[in-house]
Structure formats: structure tokens, C-alpha cells
Design a protein around this motif. Structure first.
Motif, PDB file in Angstrom:
ATOM      1  N   LYS A  22      36.776  37.618  45.303  1.00 38.80           N
ATOM      2  CA  LYS A  22      37.477  37.622  44.014  1.00 38.80           C
ATOM      3  C   LYS A  22      36.868  36.601  43.058  1.00 38.80           C
ATOM      4  O   LYS A  22      36.638  36.897  41.881  1.00 38.80           O
ATOM      5  CB  LYS A  22      38.962  37.326  44.225  1.00 38.80           C
ATOM      6  N   ASN A  25      33.657  37.927  41.787  1.00 39.15           N
ATOM      7  CA  ASN A  25      33.882  38.979  40.801  1.00 39.15           C
ATOM      8  C   ASN A  25      34.279  38.384  39.446  1.00 39.15           C
ATOM      9  O   ASN A  25      33.750  38.779  38.409  1.00 39.15           O
ATOM     10  CB  ASN A  25      34.957  39.947  41.292  1.00 39.15           C
ATOM     11  N   THR A  29      31.404  38.798  36.518  1.00 34.09           N
ATOM     12  CA  THR A  29      31.669  39.926  35.621  1.00 34.09           C
ATOM     13  C   THR A  29      32.505  39.578  34.393  1.00 34.09           C
ATOM     14  O   THR A  29      32.524  40.337  33.435  1.00 34.09           O
ATOM     15  CB  THR A  29      32.386  41.080  36.349  1.00 34.09           C
TER      16      THR A  29
END
Length: 140
Positions: A22, A25, A29
Motif C-alpha cells: 500500500k 502504491n 502512483t
């Protein structure tokens, strides 16, 4: 170290609890300063830093911050990220205050951070603009 708020959120520094997928990510991103950062780099940065995670009452990680420090003279607060679904609840300010308080016993000479758009968050916990920015340099 675990710190809990009345609404059930808690901050923990236990590296075994971090949801590395997580965190990777979020950073790779959605964090403009870390777009495209590889999973390997995220993992290595976590291993070499003091890390803080915020967790919702159900145990899911909702925020992250990392501190690069020698715990003697200097610290750099970086990679602060709050999940979009949990923003607006004061979590960023609480996280920054918890980091500040955690580092206080070390009596560090300087704790720095760099922010493009969250000056007000950090101002609430005592951060001020660097007094002599002309002294700062970067290896480009």
C-alpha cells in the motif's frame, strides 16, 4: 510505540505492521515527489529509516511518514502521505506532531522537511520556513 486517538485511529512505529504494498502504491502512483518509485526502493528506504504508520480502527493502514535520521543531530521528515479517503480529519497534523514528539528526547539540532503544498499542516506543529535558504545546497 503506539499512540491512539479517541476516534480509533492509531499511530504505530512497528515495521512489521506496515502494508508495504500500500505504501509503495501511494508513493509511486499518487505522491508527486515519488511517482514511479520502485517497490525495491520503497522497501530499502523503510529498512533504513524510522517509520510511522496510521491505522484505522479496523487495522488498515491509512497514512505513512518516514524519518531519515542519525538520532543525534539531524532528521529529515519525508514521504508523508495520508490516504485520500482519510484526508480532512487532521491525520497529517497528528502524524507530524507525533513525529516531532517522538524525536524531542534526542534534542536534535535540526529537523527539516520539504513541502510544496502542506505548509499550514506543518506550521501547526512548529515548523517554520528555513531561516537562511541560501545556505542550503543540493547535489544535482
Amino acid at each position: 510505540m503506539i499512540t491512539t486517538r479517541q476516534d480509533g485511529y492509531e499511530i504505530d512505529t512497528d515495521p512489521g505492521r506496515f502494508d508495504i504494498a500500500k505504501v509503495h502504491n501511494w508513493l509511486s502512483t499518487d505522491a508527486f515527489w515519488a511517482l514511479g518509485r520502485s517497490r525495491d526502493v520503497v522497501e530499502r528506504s523503510i529498512q533504513a529509516s524510522l517509520n510511522f504508520g496510521i491505522y484505522a480502527s479496523d487495522g488498515t493502514q491509512v497514512a505513512y511518514a518516514r524519518v531519515v535520521t542519525d538520532l543525534t543531530t539531524f532528521a529529515w521528515l519525508c514521504d508523508v502521505y495520508v490516504d485520500r479517503a482519510h484526508r480532512g480529519k487532521g491525520l497529517g497534523t497528528w502524524l507530524a506532531a507525533t513525529v516531532r514528539d517522538h524525536l524531542a528526547p534526542y534534542e536534535l539540532k535540526r529537523i527539516i522537511l520539504s513541502t510544496l503544498d502542506a505548509h499550514e499542516v506543518y506550521k501547526k506543529v512548529g515548523f517554520v520556513p528555513f531561516p537562511d535558504p541560501e545556505k542550503l545546497m543540493i547535489l544535482a
